[in-house]
Write an enzyme that holds these catalytic residues in place. Structure first.
Site, PDB file in Angstrom:
ATOM      1  N   GLU A  20       1.373  -9.354   7.319  1.00  0.00           N
ATOM      2  CA  GLU A  20      -0.075  -9.160   7.449  1.00  0.00           C
ATOM      3  C   GLU A  20      -0.448  -7.988   8.354  1.00  0.00           C
ATOM      4  O   GLU A  20      -1.400  -8.053   9.125  1.00  0.00           O
ATOM      5  CB  GLU A  20      -0.737 -10.451   7.976  1.00  0.00           C
ATOM      6  CG  GLU A  20      -0.463 -11.703   7.150  1.00  0.00           C
ATOM      7  CD  GLU A  20      -0.958 -11.584   5.723  1.00  0.00           C
ATOM      8  OE1 GLU A  20      -2.000 -10.932   5.496  1.00  0.00           O
ATOM      9  OE2 GLU A  20      -0.291 -12.141   4.821  1.00  0.00           O
ATOM     10  N   LYS A  23       0.686  -3.561   4.848  1.00  0.00           N
ATOM     11  CA  LYS A  23       1.638  -2.800   4.024  1.00  0.00           C
ATOM     12  C   LYS A  23       1.098  -2.489   2.643  1.00  0.00           C
ATOM     13  O   LYS A  23       1.247  -1.374   2.146  1.00  0.00           O
ATOM     14  CB  LYS A  23       2.960  -3.572   3.879  1.00  0.00           C
ATOM     15  CG  LYS A  23       3.812  -3.656   5.108  1.00  0.00           C
ATOM     16  CD  LYS A  23       5.185  -4.226   4.785  1.00  0.00           C
ATOM     17  CE  LYS A  23       5.133  -5.575   4.092  1.00  0.00           C
ATOM     18  NZ  LYS A  23       4.533  -6.634   4.946  1.00  0.00           N
ATOM     19  N   LYS A  41       7.701  -3.424  -6.115  1.00  0.00           N
ATOM     20  CA  LYS A  41       7.730  -4.564  -5.198  1.00  0.00           C
ATOM     21  C   LYS A  41       8.973  -5.363  -5.561  1.00  0.00           C
ATOM     22  O   LYS A  41       8.977  -6.123  -6.536  1.00  0.00           O
ATOM     23  CB  LYS A  41       6.471  -5.417  -5.369  1.00  0.00           C
ATOM     24  CG  LYS A  41       6.417  -6.628  -4.432  1.00  0.00           C
ATOM     25  CD  LYS A  41       6.057  -6.234  -3.011  1.00  0.00           C
ATOM     26  CE  LYS A  41       5.881  -7.468  -2.130  1.00  0.00           C
ATOM     27  NZ  LYS A  41       5.443  -7.123  -0.774  1.00  0.00           N
ATOM     28  N   ASP A  54       1.205  -8.309  -5.094  1.00  0.00           N
ATOM     29  CA  ASP A  54       0.958  -7.086  -4.341  1.00  0.00           C
ATOM     30  C   ASP A  54       0.973  -5.850  -5.233  1.00  0.00           C
ATOM     31  O   ASP A  54       0.186  -4.915  -5.022  1.00  0.00           O
ATOM     32  CB  ASP A  54       2.007  -6.928  -3.238  1.00  0.00           C
ATOM     33  CG  ASP A  54       1.825  -7.928  -2.112  1.00  0.00           C
ATOM     34  OD1 ASP A  54       0.757  -8.563  -2.048  1.00  0.00           O
ATOM     35  OD2 ASP A  54       2.756  -8.080  -1.303  1.00  0.00           O
ATOM     36  N   GLU A 114       7.688  -1.322  -1.633  1.00  0.00           N
ATOM     37  CA  GLU A 114       7.043  -2.136  -0.604  1.00  0.00           C
ATOM     38  C   GLU A 114       7.869  -3.384  -0.319  1.00  0.00           C
ATOM     39  O   GLU A 114       8.119  -4.199  -1.203  1.00  0.00           O
ATOM     40  CB  GLU A 114       5.635  -2.548  -1.024  1.00  0.00           C
ATOM     41  CG  GLU A 114       4.921  -3.327   0.081  1.00  0.00           C
ATOM     42  CD  GLU A 114       3.639  -3.996  -0.388  1.00  0.00           C
ATOM     43  OE1 GLU A 114       3.176  -4.910   0.321  1.00  0.00           O
ATOM     44  OE2 GLU A 114       3.116  -3.626  -1.454  1.00  0.00           O
ATOM     45  N   GLY A 115       8.263  -3.542   0.935  1.00  0.00           N
ATOM     46  CA  GLY A 115       9.039  -4.697   1.335  1.00  0.00           C
ATOM     47  C   GLY A 115       8.200  -5.937   1.527  1.00  0.00           C
ATOM     48  O   GLY A 115       6.971  -5.915   1.381  1.00  0.00           O
ATOM     49  N   ALA A 116       8.877  -7.019   1.865  1.00  0.00           N
ATOM     50  CA  ALA A 116       8.216  -8.300   2.161  1.00  0.00           C
ATOM     51  C   ALA A 116       8.411  -8.583   3.644  1.00  0.00           C
ATOM     52  O   ALA A 116       9.544  -8.608   4.131  1.00  0.00           O
ATOM     53  CB  ALA A 116       8.818  -9.413   1.324  1.00  0.00           C
ATOM     54  N   GLY A 180      -1.997  -0.089   9.943  1.00  0.00           N
ATOM     55  CA  GLY A 180      -2.443  -0.685   8.691  1.00  0.00           C
ATOM     56  C   GLY A 180      -3.858  -1.199   8.685  1.00  0.00           C
ATOM     57  O   GLY A 180      -4.459  -1.349   7.612  1.00  0.00           O
TER      58      GLY A 180
END
Length: 245
Positions: A20, A23, A41, A54, A114-116, A180
């Site tokens: 959160e 990203k 993703k 996402d 994009e990572g988690a 962000g």
């Protein structure tokens, strides 16, 4: 629009100092300003089949010119390894992710991955992380860099420093750090972080997306105003810091 400082086939892994931190919004902002871009993703958690994740949010914000791909999704909102194990679905591997990135890089000037969660969240029982995915991608001969998305306020310097240290230890290059979600009324610690975040990251500050950016009707214009020239925008770190001194 400013010309970005990347070469064809560049791969930019977008990771955060935690969950959160913005990203997806940052990924969308970079994608909105890139003429030839794919967004991957690798693992999406907390999303049921058929629900937008996402990647779809990036497409909604950045526009239809973006190629979107997701490799795996798991229904429970957990770390990818835990979510995969509990669901009985196959986990992701660094090698498979790298191959998917390479396929996208063959047809796009820029690939955003994009990572988690944060950099070292586990994707499988072997303990592979987003950092391992980036390393595996670089091993295929692609230009790989990392964009670090950080929180704005108190506590962000520690998590940014830890993430940057983990990247350096693995030989991964950090392009820069982006805040962000920049608050409308930043407190003293948040304002001071504008000067301190580049030191913590060991890389330049390349933008600050305003809080609530995903709800903007003019997202591309907002992205250009909030990201530095290295990411295709017109944002100036010095001017921004002076405004909030």
């Amino acid at each position: 629009m400013t010309t970005r400082q990347t070469r064809p086939g560049t791969v930019l892994f977008v990771t955060g100092t935690g969950t959160e931190v913005g990203k997806t919004a940052v990924t969308a902002a970079v994608a909105a300003l890139a003429p030839s871009v794919a967004v991957l993703k690798p693992g999406q958690t907390g999303i049921a089949p058929g629900e937008p994740g996402d990647a779809e949010e990036v497409g909604r914000l950045a526009g239809p010119h973006v190629t979107l791909r997701e490799l795996a999704r798991y229904p429970e909102p957990l770390a990818p390894e835990t979510a995969a194990r509990r669901s009985g679905l196959p986990p992701l591997t660094a090698a498979a992710t790298a191959e998917a990135v390479a396929a996208l890089a063959a047809d796009h000037d820029l690939v955003l991955v994009e990572g988690a969660g944060g950099l070292l969240v586990r994707y499988n029982q072997a303990g592979e992380t987003l950092a391992d995915m980036a390393t595996a991608t670089a091993a295929l001969g692609l230009e790989v860099r990392v964009l670090l998305v950080a929180a704005a306020g108190l506590g962000t310097l520690n998590t940014t420093t830890l993430t940057a240290e983990a990247l350096r230890t693995r030989g991964l290059s950090t392009l820069g750090v982006v805040i962000g979600s920049w608050p409308a009324t930043p407190d003293l610690a948040t304002r001071c972080n504008l000067a301190d975040l580049p030191t913590a990251a060991g890389a330049p500050l390349l933008g600050a997306l305003p809080h609530g950016a995903p709800d903007s009707d003019a997202f591309a214009a907002l992205a250009e105003a909030a990201l530095a020239p290295a990411l295709g925008g017109a944002w100036d770190a010095g001017e921004f810091a002076a405004e909030h001194a």
